[in-house]
Write an enzyme that holds these catalytic residues in place. Structure first.
Site, PDB file in Angstrom:
ATOM      1  N   ASP A 229      53.298  38.717  62.338  1.00  0.00           N
ATOM      2  CA  ASP A 229      53.342  37.866  61.479  1.00  0.00           C
ATOM      3  C   ASP A 229      51.914  36.798  61.299  1.00  0.00           C
ATOM      4  OD1 ASP A 229      54.740  36.362  59.290  1.00  0.00           O
ATOM      5  OD2 ASP A 229      54.782  34.112  60.066  1.00  0.00           O
ATOM      6  N   GLU A 289      51.299  41.741  59.913  1.00  0.00           N
ATOM      7  CA  GLU A 289      51.635  41.253  58.168  1.00  0.00           C
ATOM      8  C   GLU A 289      49.482  41.254  58.010  1.00  0.00           C
ATOM      9  OE1 GLU A 289      53.443  38.005  55.607  1.00  0.00           O
ATOM     10  OE2 GLU A 289      53.104  37.933  57.431  1.00  0.00           O
TER      11      GLU A 289
HETATM   12  C1  GLC Z   1      54.527  35.822  56.460  1.00  0.00           C
HETATM   13  C2  GLC Z   1      55.873  35.842  56.512  1.00  0.00           C
HETATM   14  C3  GLC Z   1      56.496  34.082  55.167  1.00  0.00           C
HETATM   15  C4  GLC Z   1      56.533  32.881  56.109  1.00  0.00           C
HETATM   16  C5  GLC Z   1      55.398  33.085  56.665  1.00  0.00           C
HETATM   17  C6  GLC Z   1      54.774  32.063  57.670  1.00  0.00           C
HETATM   18  O1  GLC Z   1      53.806  35.350  55.602  1.00  0.00           O
HETATM   19  O2  GLC Z   1      56.459  37.257  55.593  1.00  0.00           O
HETATM   20  O3  GLC Z   1      58.029  34.866  54.905  1.00  0.00           O
HETATM   21  O4  GLC Z   1      56.349  32.475  55.685  1.00  0.00           O
HETATM   22  O5  GLC Z   1      54.894  33.891  57.389  1.00  0.00           O
HETATM   23  O6  GLC Z   1      55.335  32.017  58.757  1.00  0.00           O
END
Ligand code: GLC
Length: 566
Positions: A229, A289
């Protein structure tokens, strides 16, 4: 078309799909890592299936749907966070990395899910929230207890610039200053996301050890990898320099700025490199991500020697808001030539669903098939999001008081938060779409009456059956799995066309991205293919005879996939 002809066409499609599922999968090849041929499927556990009727999905619910997922043709599930959490950010605020939140079940339920999935040949990928914890995590509770606590340095604490003034101008992605004053110790802590999500201090080796240990713990439990993440946020400038301001304000009402000193710092790559070493001990896969503004930036996440992430997600499709063949073509070319194995995404739990982003209100299902026809036939690994295979739409809140995702209250009405793309999976046309017999945590859109798994399984022309046929085709087609990506007819503004090619097989993909019928002519002689004959593998619209490559007719938003005769 006559009813008889239509039925014959459907039968041919169905038979093709059925034959394709038999026999050894190309993905069983030993010389290619499994994830390279796999199709991943993101599940937001809160919204998939509710087994105990409390209105919230859970792990037992997911286990009960493994048969559906197997039949759909996916190979791996990415579970968004289901660890214990106060649920401020619906699980992305983790208060214990080595357990399951009771709302989703128990570790025993997790083990059962993992075991049953493995029997079906489905891998489980967990979500690793490594930039921050919940403010209710014991590490943070200890850290904030005093300036001299053993874990003070596990988070980012700093004095303000003056009374009531945070240390610098950095902003939270969810609005307002990224610093929160804590009166107990008279210092500010840094939170890139909600204040309830304090950032870990990755410059502290103790943090790194503890977090690496978390991944080992889950690998030993059988997980096949992690989706990492918010990776670009791990490090901040140690001198806390102010970010340069840009003109204007953003949709949350904050000044626009270039996140020069708190995003994408080079140190991120050292952590990813070390995390990969741990993953390699367990033959695990790391998915990132990775929001990158250019393909060159994305490329860095693979690591200079391919020693960081195996699968940094290309998230740029989510930013292409119109069906422009040119834009898609340019972007695919950039990613395909970036040097690593591409990872394509069109939907996730943070983005308005593609059904709404691209739908024109008239051809929505055809457009849903078109997008499937695009990203499931590119060279790379696709990551699906639950519900896209049935054409689920967004169902955002209508009143501010109904908003569940806190950012939707800050940004209202410009940004209504992410509730709309997280609504329950639509299983059938029973009340609550068969998701729960309780009250669903988010409202289900009226379209569930027509767009649900049960109804679409029965309709040979549904989005779901198109996905199933395409996934089945992909699973056994060497050119689609491994073939080179070669764009063709590069000047066509309406039809995106390419071939996927191995030494022995060439597959043509033609995607009509507009509402008008198109007739396209292909000359593949520059690719060394003299033939004008093509054998249809899958088409989203009825084809009665094998087309001629010199005049391929494509109805509005049609997908055509065919193998070129030698
Ligand atoms: C990422 C996740 C999102 C979350 C953020 C903070 O972007 O996909 O849903 O709110 O991280 O953890």
């Amino acid at each position: 078309m006559s009813k008889k002809l239509f039925t014959t066409f459907i039968l041919i499609c169905c038979c093709t799909a059925l034959t394709l599922r038999a026999g050894p999968a190309v993905s069983a090849r030993k010389d290619v890592p499994w994830w390279q041929h796999a199709v991943f499927y993101e599940i937001y556990p809160r919204s998939f299936t509710d087994s105990n009727n409390d209105g919230i999905g859970d792990l037992r619910g997911i286990t009960s749907k493994l048969g559906y997922l197997k039949d759909l043709g996916i190979d791996a599930i990415w579970l968004t966070p289901c660890y214990p959490s106060p649920q401020v950010d619906f699980g992305y605020d983790v208060s214990d990395y080595k357990n399951i939140d009771p709302v989703y079940g128990t570790l025993k339920d997790f083990d059962r899910l993992e075991r049953e999935a493995s029997k079906q040949g489905i891998w489980i990928i967990m979500d690793f929230v490594l930039n921050h914890t919940s403010d209710q995590h014991k590490w943070f509770i200890d850290s904030r207890s005093s300036r001299t606590s053993a874990r003070r340095d596990w988070y980012i604490w700093h004095d303000g610039r003056g009374p009531g003034q945070p240390p610098n101008n950095w902003l939270s992605i969810f609005g307002g200053s990224a610093w929160k004053f804590d009166p107990a110790t008279n210092q500010y802590y840094y939170h890139r996301f909600y204040p309830e999500q304090p950032d870990l201090n990755w410059r502290n080796p103790a943090v790194e050890n503890a977090m690496f240990d978390v991944t080992r713990w889950w690998y030993k439990r059988g997980v096949a990898g992690f989706r990492l993440d918010a990776v670009s946020n791990l490090f901040e400038d140690p001198d806390l320099r102010d970010n340069p301001l840009l003109p204007g304000v953003n949709y949350l009402g904050d000044p626009k700025m270039e996140d020069r000193y708190n995003d994408n710092l080079p140190e991120v790559h050292e952590v990813l490199h070390d995390l990969r070493k741990v993953a390699d001990e367990y033959k695990a896969v790391l998915i990132g991500e990775t929001w990158a503004s250019t393909a060159a930036e994305l490329k860095q996440y693979y690591g200079a020697r391919g020693d960081e992430l195996q699968m940094p997600m290309d998230l740029a499709f989510t930013k292409i808001t119109t069906l422009s063949a040119t834009e898609f073509r340019n972007h695919i070319a950039a990613v395909d030539s970036a040097g690593g194995w591409p990872v394509y995404v069109i939907n996730n739990h943070d983005i308005v669903r593609s059904y709404v982003r691209y739908g024109d209100g008239q051809h929505n299902d055809a457009i849903a098939k078109l997008l499937a026809g695009l990203y499931l036939t590119l060279r790379g690994t696709p990551i699906m999001y639950y519900g896209e295979e049935i054409g689920m739409e967004n169902n955002g809140p209508v009143r501010k008081e109904d908003v569940k995702d806190p950012v939707g209250r800050v940004g209202w009405p410009l940004d209504k938060g992410r509730d709309g793309e997280r609504t329950p999976m639509q299983w059938n046309d029973a009340p609550n779409a068969g998701f729960t017999q309780g009250t669903p945590w988010l409202p289900i859109p009226p379209s569930y009456k027509s767009h649900n798994v049960a109804a679409e399984l029965k309709d040979p022309n549904s989005v779901l059956n198109f996905y199933k046929q395409l996934l089945a085709l992909r699973r056994h087609n060497a050119a689609l799995l491994d073939g080179e990506y070669i764009p063709i007819n590069k000047d066509d503004p309406n039809v995106l066309s390419y071939v996927r090619r191995t030494a022995s097989q060439t597959v043509l993909v033609a995607l009509n991205m507009c509402a008008a019928p198109q007739t396209v002519s292909f000359d593949l002689s520059p690719q060394g293919l003299a033939s004008t004959k093509v054998h249809t593998l899958l088409s989203s619209t009825a084809t009665t005879q094998e087309p001629d490559l010199t005049q391929l007719s494509l109805p509005p938003f049609a997908v055509y996939i065919g193998e070129i005769d030698k």
